[in-house]
Design a protein around this motif. Structure first.
Motif, PDB file in Angstrom:
ATOM      1  N   MET A  57       0.730  -1.302  -0.210  1.00 26.23           N
ATOM      2  CA  MET A  57      -0.523   0.028   0.077  1.00 26.23           C
ATOM      3  C   MET A  57       1.021   1.462   0.149  1.00 26.23           C
ATOM      4  SD  MET A  57      -2.577   0.745   3.075  1.00 26.23           S
ATOM      5  CE  MET A  57      -3.796   0.584   2.768  1.00 26.23           C
ATOM      6  N   GLY A  58       1.770   1.147   0.939  1.00 22.04           N
ATOM      7  CA  GLY A  58       2.777   2.682   1.263  1.00 22.04           C
ATOM      8  C   GLY A  58       2.050   3.962   0.958  1.00 22.04           C
ATOM      9  N   TYR A  59       2.640   5.060   0.224  1.00 20.03           N
ATOM     10  CA  TYR A  59       1.617   6.224   0.496  1.00 20.03           C
ATOM     11  C   TYR A  59       1.363   6.582  -1.257  1.00 20.03           C
ATOM     12  CZ  TYR A  59       4.532   5.916   4.706  1.00 20.03           C
ATOM     13  OH  TYR A  59       4.477   6.296   5.825  1.00 20.03           O
ATOM     14  N   GLU A  60       1.700   5.714  -1.707  1.00 17.10           N
ATOM     15  CA  GLU A  60       0.963   6.321  -3.496  1.00 17.10           C
ATOM     16  C   GLU A  60      -0.357   6.017  -3.193  1.00 17.10           C
ATOM     17  OE1 GLU A  60       3.190   5.567  -6.330  1.00 17.10           O
ATOM     18  OE2 GLU A  60       4.458   4.342  -5.689  1.00 17.10           O
ATOM     19  N   PHE A  61      -1.311   5.784  -4.561  1.00 15.92           N
ATOM     20  CA  PHE A  61      -2.890   6.378  -4.662  1.00 15.92           C
ATOM     21  C   PHE A  61      -2.853   5.845  -5.955  1.00 15.92           C
ATOM     22  CE2 PHE A  61      -2.388   9.435  -1.660  1.00 15.92           C
ATOM     23  CZ  PHE A  61      -3.450   9.103   0.026  1.00 15.92           C
ATOM     24  N   THR A  62      -1.406   5.432  -6.768  1.00 10.04           N
ATOM     25  CA  THR A  62      -1.927   5.613  -8.343  1.00 10.04           C
ATOM     26  C   THR A  62      -1.588   4.160  -8.951  1.00 10.04           C
ATOM     27  OG1 THR A  62       0.460   6.184  -8.565  1.00 10.04           O
ATOM     28  CG2 THR A  62      -1.072   7.452  -9.285  1.00 10.04           C
ATOM     29  N   LYS A  63      -1.257   3.341  -7.337  1.00  6.86           N
ATOM     30  CA  LYS A  63      -1.217   2.460  -7.870  1.00  6.86           C
ATOM     31  C   LYS A  63      -2.554   1.324  -7.710  1.00  6.86           C
ATOM     32  CE  LYS A  63       3.709   1.893  -8.270  1.00  6.86           C
ATOM     33  NZ  LYS A  63       4.542   1.727  -8.073  1.00  6.86           N
ATOM     34  N   PRO A  64      -2.889   0.084  -7.322  1.00  4.99           N
ATOM     35  CA  PRO A  64      -3.507  -0.639  -7.058  1.00  4.99           C
ATOM     36  C   PRO A  64      -3.404  -1.397  -5.076  1.00  4.99           C
ATOM     37  CG  PRO A  64      -2.859  -2.464  -8.713  1.00  4.99           C
ATOM     38  CD  PRO A  64      -2.427  -0.645  -9.087  1.00  4.99           C
ATOM     39  N   ALA A  65      -3.816  -1.400  -4.154  1.00  2.80           N
ATOM     40  CA  ALA A  65      -3.432  -1.559  -3.387  1.00  2.80           C
ATOM     41  C   ALA A  65      -4.431  -1.561  -2.326  1.00  2.80           C
ATOM     42  CB  ALA A  65      -3.258  -0.050  -2.224  1.00  2.80           C
ATOM     43  N   VAL A  66      -3.988  -2.977  -1.174  1.00  4.90           N
ATOM     44  CA  VAL A  66      -5.536  -3.395  -0.614  1.00  4.90           C
ATOM     45  C   VAL A  66      -6.270  -2.617   0.407  1.00  4.90           C
ATOM     46  CG1 VAL A  66      -3.844  -5.691   0.211  1.00  4.90           C
ATOM     47  CG2 VAL A  66      -4.248  -3.348   1.787  1.00  4.90           C
ATOM     48  N   LEU A  67      -7.361  -2.733   0.914  1.00  2.00           N
ATOM     49  CA  LEU A  67      -8.185  -1.928   1.419  1.00  2.00           C
ATOM     50  C   LEU A  67      -8.352  -1.133   1.102  1.00  2.00           C
ATOM     51  CD1 LEU A  67      -6.619  -1.980   5.278  1.00  2.00           C
ATOM     52  CD2 LEU A  67      -7.877  -3.706   3.879  1.00  2.00           C
ATOM     53  N   ARG A  68      -8.971  -0.417  -0.621  1.00  2.00           N
ATOM     54  CA  ARG A  68      -9.918  -0.198  -0.954  1.00  2.00           C
ATOM     55  C   ARG A  68     -10.752  -0.940  -2.610  1.00  2.00           C
ATOM     56  NH1 ARG A  68      -4.298   2.903  -2.709  1.00  2.00           N
ATOM     57  NH2 ARG A  68      -3.538   3.888  -0.758  1.00  2.00           N
ATOM     58  N   TRP A  69     -11.489   0.087  -1.967  1.00  2.00           N
ATOM     59  CA  TRP A  69     -12.586  -0.243  -3.009  1.00  2.00           C
ATOM     60  C   TRP A  69     -12.244  -0.124  -4.784  1.00  2.00           C
ATOM     61  CZ3 TRP A  69     -15.635  -4.095  -2.273  1.00  2.00           C
ATOM     62  CH2 TRP A  69     -16.694  -3.767  -1.562  1.00  2.00           C
TER      63      TRP A  69
END
Ligand SMILES: [Zn+2]
Lengths: 413, 148
Positions: A369-381
């Motif tokens: 997950m880290g701090y980025e919003f541009t890649k898919p990450a867990v705990l998001r829809w």
């Protein structure tokens, strides 16, 4: 100060038995003592919702005079007096004799929901009804959330009983072991919203299609929270047949994530447009019990292999899926009302949503997950832009040209 | 009585089946949950097997069962009756003493599948059965993608 709760609706019923001219009317009641006698709930009728505590004797008196101290060997532990103008007083017997208690009247059910006004126009939803099919960990928590939103009517459908293996993830507790999930959840939601009109149907949806169709007919929305893909296809067809918007949710194998699908019949994709054989194989669903996996797997699958497919997720793994289903349900139910969910309605344009709990299983290759919003990450829809499949066997246009054998039974001998 | 959507579907299936499996006939065709399709399938080697495909009340959203009616019971190459669930043989527990073919994994059944496809899988299974009887090799060897 000791607190005593009595229920307005039960007092109202008692008042109707009070004939003019009677000096007073006194009835025995069930008291439930909690927190070492700090709190009492008094029931003039058997409780409809879940309750707790130790039973004790209580008495409620309609009278023009304040409550008198209970006396004698058969004196009740709690005595409540209600005056004609609605004033209430109470005495509770303690080790040091009777002490005055603060009596609180629990308002009639409709008033319980006035506080959510402004956030969601509960008056508007009071006219709405929902059918929830499948009352496991997901369905039971969705039932509670929708009851709390102030909808007016709820149809609860399930064929199972609550067993020890379910309780850890279920909204009901061990006090309901052995009960039908329908009635246990009905009691649970009554405790959240006593005004809710609840109908239960103990139906095996694969075996009793007519009972299922009758139970669901006339509701405004279908929550499909069953745990087999076959039953989901059955509910998809039902939604299409009855032109009923439906919300489907699934938890994936080992509870690594899940997905949610909204079906607006013949407007967007249906379940069969999305859940193809290939799709199901790529995103296998979760089994919460071995018996469930056993029922669904070919009988020759070895127990060891079966165990690998049974990985019990935590309630917190299921909660995101349930919450999303509730959000989509509320948007659907609020349409055409001043429900205050317009902005959410604008955001939830997708019909299909994907959730990842952990970087495992189908999500093993996802970045941290880290701090980025541009890649898919867990705990998001993630909403997916899927459209209807014109060739869908469930919602597509049926090709013409077949002889109607059902119009002429003789032809089919 | 099948509901209107199921009726539409079954009429389509009937057309397709009549074209590709003309030996399969319909029984109790309008009674929901009692309808079955039955007839003789002939293998390339000339073997004749009467099979029955039973449509559950929630067909096509629920998975049909397929039984071999004649011969009433099939025997594997080792001389054992094929009445139990077996991964090797792609069979499920027998119903009424009849060998039951595992044509689709019920877990991955979707309404896209048709009676035609079930019959086709049955036909392939029968070829594999005969190959197994001839060679003694597991039936599964001849069915790389079935039922899994
Ligand atoms: Zn569709």
């Amino acid at each position: 100060m000791t607190r005593v709760f009595v229920y307005q609706e039960q007092l109202d019923a008692l008042r109707q038995r009070w004939r003019p001219g009677d000096p007073e009317l006194s009835v025995d009641a069930l008291g439930m003592a909690m927190d070492d006698g700090d709190v009492f709930h008094i029931y003039l009728q058997p409780p409809r919702a879940h309750f707790a505590g130790e039973p004790c004797r209580a008495r409620v008196t309609l009278s023009g005079t304040p409550v008198a101290a209970p006396a004698g060997d058969d004196a009740p532990r709690v005595a409540v007096a209600v005056s004609p103008d609605g004033g209430v007083s109470g005495l509770v017997s303690g080790p040091a004799g009777p002490v005055e208690a603060q009596v609180q009247v629990v308002p009639v059910s409709a008033q319980l929901y006035t506080r959510s006004k402004g956030l969601l126009e509960t008056d508007a939803l009071a006219g709405r009804s929902v059918a929830i099919v499948g009352l496991g960990s997901g369905g039971s928590t969705i039932a509670v959330a929708l009851a709390q939103s102030g909808i007016g009517r709820m149809v609860l459908v399930d064929r199972d009983r609550l067993e020890a293996g379910n309780v850890a993830r279920h909204a009901c507790g061990i006090g309901d072991l052995g009960r039908r999930k329908t009635t246990a959840v009905a009691d649970l939601v009554h405790g959240k919203n006593p005004a809710l009109d609840v109908v239960t149907a103990d139906v095996d949806i694969l075996q009793n299609p007519d009972a299922l169709e009758n139970a669901v007919r006339g509701t405004d929305l279908l929550i499909a929270a069953t745990d087999s893909d076959r039953s989901r296809f059955v509910l998809n067809q039902l939604a299409l047949d009855q032109r009923l918007p439906a919300i489907f949710g699934r938890v994936l194998t080992r509870a690594c994530g899940g997905d949610v699908l909204r079906v607006r019949p013949f407007e967007g994709p249906c379940l069969a447009c999305v859940y193809t054989e290939q799709f199901l194989a790529q995103r296998p669903r979760e089994f919460s019990r071995r018996s469930e996996a056993r029922e669904d797997a070919p009988a020759y699958v070895a127990d060891d292999d079966l165990d690998a497919t049974v990985q019990v997720g935590l309630a917190s793994d299921i909660a995101p899926i349930s919450t999303m289903m509730v959000k989509l349900a509320l948007v659907e139910l609020s349409r055409g009302t001043s429900g205050g969910l317009e902005s959410l309605d604008q955001d939830l344009v997708a019909d299909f949503y994907v959730w990842a709990n952990r970087r495992e299983g189908v999500y093993a290759s996802w970045p941290q997950m880290g701090y980025e919003f541009t890649k898919p990450a867990v705990l998001r829809w993630y909403g997916a832009n899927l459209s209807r499949n014109d060739a869908c066997v469930s919602c597509g246009v049926a090709p013409a040209g077949a002889d109607n054998i059902f119009a002429n039974r003789e032809a089919m001998a | 009585m099948w509901n209107s959507g199921q009726q539409q579907r079954l009429m389509q299936e009937r057309m397709i089946l009549a074209q590709y499996f003309p030996t399969l006939a319909w029984y109790n065709p309008v009674v929901r949950g009692s309808t079955y399709v039955e007839g003789v399938l002939t293998t390339n080697g000339g073997g004749r097997y009467q099979v029955r495909i039973m449509l559950p009340a929630q067909y096509p959203n629920d998975c049909p069962d397929m039984l071999v009616m004649q011969p009433a019971l099939l025997w594997d190459a080792g001389g054992r009756p094929m009445v139990t669930a077996s991964a090797e043989n792609h069979t499920l527990e027998a119903i009424g003493g009849h060998t039951r073919i595992c044509h689709y994994n019920p877990r991955f059944w979707t309404p896209q599948n048709t009676i035609y496809l079930v019959a086709l899988k049955g036909r392939i299974w029968l070829e594999a059965y005969e190959a197994h009887r001839r060679s003694g090799r597991p039936l599964d060897d001849f069915l790389p993608h079935m039922g899994s």
